[in-house]
Scaffold this active site. Structure first.
Site, PDB file in Angstrom:
ATOM      1  N   LEU A  76      10.869 -20.561  -5.430  1.00 16.37           N
ATOM      2  CA  LEU A  76       9.947 -19.635  -4.751  1.00 16.37           C
ATOM      3  C   LEU A  76       8.652 -19.614  -5.550  1.00 16.37           C
ATOM      4  O   LEU A  76       8.688 -19.574  -6.777  1.00 16.37           O
ATOM      5  CB  LEU A  76      10.555 -18.214  -4.750  1.00 16.37           C
ATOM      6  CG  LEU A  76       9.635 -17.075  -4.336  1.00 16.37           C
ATOM      7  CD1 LEU A  76       9.330 -17.123  -2.841  1.00 16.37           C
ATOM      8  CD2 LEU A  76      10.248 -15.702  -4.671  1.00 16.37           C
ATOM      9  N   GLU A  98       1.571 -13.473  11.891  1.00 14.07           N
ATOM     10  CA  GLU A  98       2.100 -12.324  12.627  1.00 14.07           C
ATOM     11  C   GLU A  98       1.980 -11.127  11.678  1.00 14.07           C
ATOM     12  O   GLU A  98       2.345 -11.221  10.507  1.00 14.07           O
ATOM     13  CB  GLU A  98       3.578 -12.543  12.989  1.00 14.07           C
ATOM     14  CG  GLU A  98       3.832 -13.801  13.807  1.00 14.07           C
ATOM     15  CD  GLU A  98       3.140 -13.789  15.162  1.00 14.07           C
ATOM     16  OE1 GLU A  98       2.865 -12.695  15.692  1.00 14.07           O
ATOM     17  OE2 GLU A  98       2.855 -14.888  15.677  1.00 14.07           O
ATOM     18  N   HIS A 151       2.870   3.678  -8.858  1.00 11.27           N
ATOM     19  CA  HIS A 151       2.743   2.249  -9.205  1.00 11.27           C
ATOM     20  C   HIS A 151       4.010   1.769  -9.923  1.00 11.27           C
ATOM     21  O   HIS A 151       4.504   0.671  -9.668  1.00 11.27           O
ATOM     22  CB  HIS A 151       1.514   2.014 -10.076  1.00 11.27           C
ATOM     23  CG  HIS A 151       0.217   2.292  -9.355  1.00 11.27           C
ATOM     24  ND1 HIS A 151      -0.062   1.757  -8.126  1.00 11.27           N
ATOM     25  CD2 HIS A 151      -0.847   3.069  -9.675  1.00 11.27           C
ATOM     26  CE1 HIS A 151      -1.258   2.177  -7.720  1.00 11.27           C
ATOM     27  NE2 HIS A 151      -1.747   2.975  -8.645  1.00 11.27           N
ATOM     28  N   ASP A 185       0.821  -1.212   0.000  1.00 10.50           N
ATOM     29  CA  ASP A 185       0.000   0.000   0.000  1.00 10.50           C
ATOM     30  C   ASP A 185       0.860   1.271   0.000  1.00 10.50           C
ATOM     31  O   ASP A 185       1.968   1.279   0.538  1.00 10.50           O
ATOM     32  CB  ASP A 185      -0.908  -0.023   1.235  1.00 10.50           C
ATOM     33  CG  ASP A 185      -2.053   0.967   1.105  1.00 10.50           C
ATOM     34  OD1 ASP A 185      -2.322   1.438  -0.015  1.00 10.50           O
ATOM     35  OD2 ASP A 185      -2.667   1.282   2.134  1.00 10.50           O
TER      36      ASP A 185
HETATM   37  C1  FPP Z   1      -1.858  -0.054  -3.435  1.00  9.31           C
HETATM   38  O1  FPP Z   1      -1.436   1.283  -3.377  1.00  9.31           O
HETATM   39  C2  FPP Z   1      -1.262  -0.715  -4.572  1.00  9.31           C
HETATM   40  C3  FPP Z   1      -1.954  -1.231  -5.627  1.00  9.31           C
HETATM   41  C4  FPP Z   1      -3.430  -1.197  -5.718  1.00  9.31           C
HETATM   42  C5  FPP Z   1      -1.267  -1.835  -6.753  1.00  9.31           C
HETATM   43  C6  FPP Z   1       0.001  -2.564  -6.448  1.00  9.31           C
HETATM   44  C7  FPP Z   1       0.795  -2.614  -7.707  1.00  9.31           C
HETATM   45  C8  FPP Z   1       2.146  -2.562  -7.791  1.00  9.31           C
HETATM   46  C9  FPP Z   1       3.037  -2.588  -6.621  1.00  9.31           C
HETATM   47  C10 FPP Z   1       2.821  -2.454  -9.105  1.00  9.31           C
HETATM   48  C11 FPP Z   1       2.420  -3.492 -10.073  1.00  9.31           C
HETATM   49  C12 FPP Z   1       2.727  -4.855  -9.620  1.00  9.31           C
HETATM   50  C13 FPP Z   1       2.921  -5.868 -10.472  1.00  9.31           C
HETATM   51  C14 FPP Z   1       3.247  -7.213  -9.929  1.00  9.31           C
HETATM   52  C15 FPP Z   1       2.867  -5.680 -11.925  1.00  9.31           C
HETATM   53  P1  FPP Z   1      -2.507   2.423  -3.521  1.00  9.31           P
HETATM   54  O2  FPP Z   1      -2.592   2.824  -4.937  1.00  9.31           O
HETATM   55  O3  FPP Z   1      -3.800   1.983  -2.897  1.00  9.31           O
HETATM   56  O4  FPP Z   1      -1.856   3.557  -2.663  1.00  9.31           O
HETATM   57  P2  FPP Z   1      -2.595   4.701  -1.854  1.00  9.31           P
HETATM   58  O5  FPP Z   1      -3.175   4.049  -0.638  1.00  9.31           O
HETATM   59  O6  FPP Z   1      -1.488   5.626  -1.524  1.00  9.31           O
HETATM   60  O7  FPP Z   1      -3.625   5.294  -2.752  1.00  9.31           O
END
Ligand code: FPP
Length: 224
Positions: A122, A191, A29, A12
């Site tokens: 993995l 945990e 992202h 997050d």
């Molecule tokens: C949450 O942060 C993250 C996501 C919804 C997407 C996670 C994606 C990645 C880490 C990159 C892509 C991954 C792959 C494997 C291709 P948020 O956008 O909710 O953050 P915020 O809470 O600050 O809005």
């Protein structure tokens, strides 16, 4: 010292990182994907066998189309360019969640899972269009339809995490303390570590520190 077999991560804070440093959620992202790569490598160093990453929840469809499209284009590029390398490193990719994306992405996901299915170093479980409540309701429906007795064991057979041991450790970055419909059943005894940092800022040293702390926890599983 506690063994560490399975780590689950709620990645997050990408959006907030992107807005803070680049005035663009999507830039967060993109940066978050770099953290994913670092954490995969470090998980191998720690001899972790399962790494489950929450990449897109059933609730994430409520985001603007532009952001959703960007996330899936990142994923498409990542798989197209990196699956060969993951395969060489003996890494298995498994998708948990409902694969109802474009036919191009569905094919890419199926192909990546198939190509890496025999790998043993993995296993990365990528949670995509995943929601734990949906997963549980669906599993109960299957049990009911088949007339099977309800037990922990029988239910587990119909979860998307079938054959995957429960996570030992859950990490959530981004300074938010909730589970957001992620692995509600499977995390019963995990945990949990909540990290203040946004996911793009999460380093290998942060990961090592959490793992060290986890290993020293007295895990009772209800006993004393
Ligand atoms: C949450 O942060 C993250 C996501 C919804 C997407 C996670 C994606 C990645 C880490 C990159 C892509 C991954 C792959 C494997 C291709 P948020 O956008 O909710 O953050 P915020 O809470 O600050 O809005």
């Amino acid at each position: 010292m506690n063994p560490l077999n399975h780590v689950a991560i709620i990645m997050d804070g990408n959006g907030r990182w992107g807005l803070k440093y680049k005035r663009s959620r999507n830039a967060g992202h993109k940066e978050g994907l770099k953290t994913v790569e670092r954490i995969i490598k470090q998980s191998i160093k720690h001899k972790i066998k399962f790494l489950t990453l929450y990449a897109f929840s059933t609730e994430n469809w409520r985001r603007p189309k532009k952001e959703i499209n960007y996330l899936f284009s990142l994923l498409e590029n990542f798989l197209t360019n990196r699956i060969g390398e993951l395969h060489k490193k003996n890494i298995r990719l498994k998708i948990i969640g409902v694969k109802n994306f474009s036919s191009k992405l569905n094919k890419l996901l199926d192909g990546s899972e198939k190509k890496t299915s025999k790998n043993t170093k993995l296993q990365i479980n990528l949670a995509l269009n995943y929601g734990s409540k949906f997963e549980l309701i669906n599993a109960f429906k299957v049990l009911q339809r088949k007339g099977e007795k309800i037990s922990e064991k029988s239910l587990s057979k119909y979860l998307q995490t079938k054959n995957i041991p429960d996570p030992d450790l859950l990490i959530r970055t981004g300074n938010t303390k909730r589970l957001s419909n992620f692995l509600l059943w499977q995390l019963a005894y995990a945990e949990i570590f909540f990290e203040r940092k946004f996911w793009p800022d999460f380093t290998v040293r942060d990961y090592d520190r959490i793992i060290k702390e986890y290993k020293n926890i007295k895990r009772n599983f209800g006993k004393i």
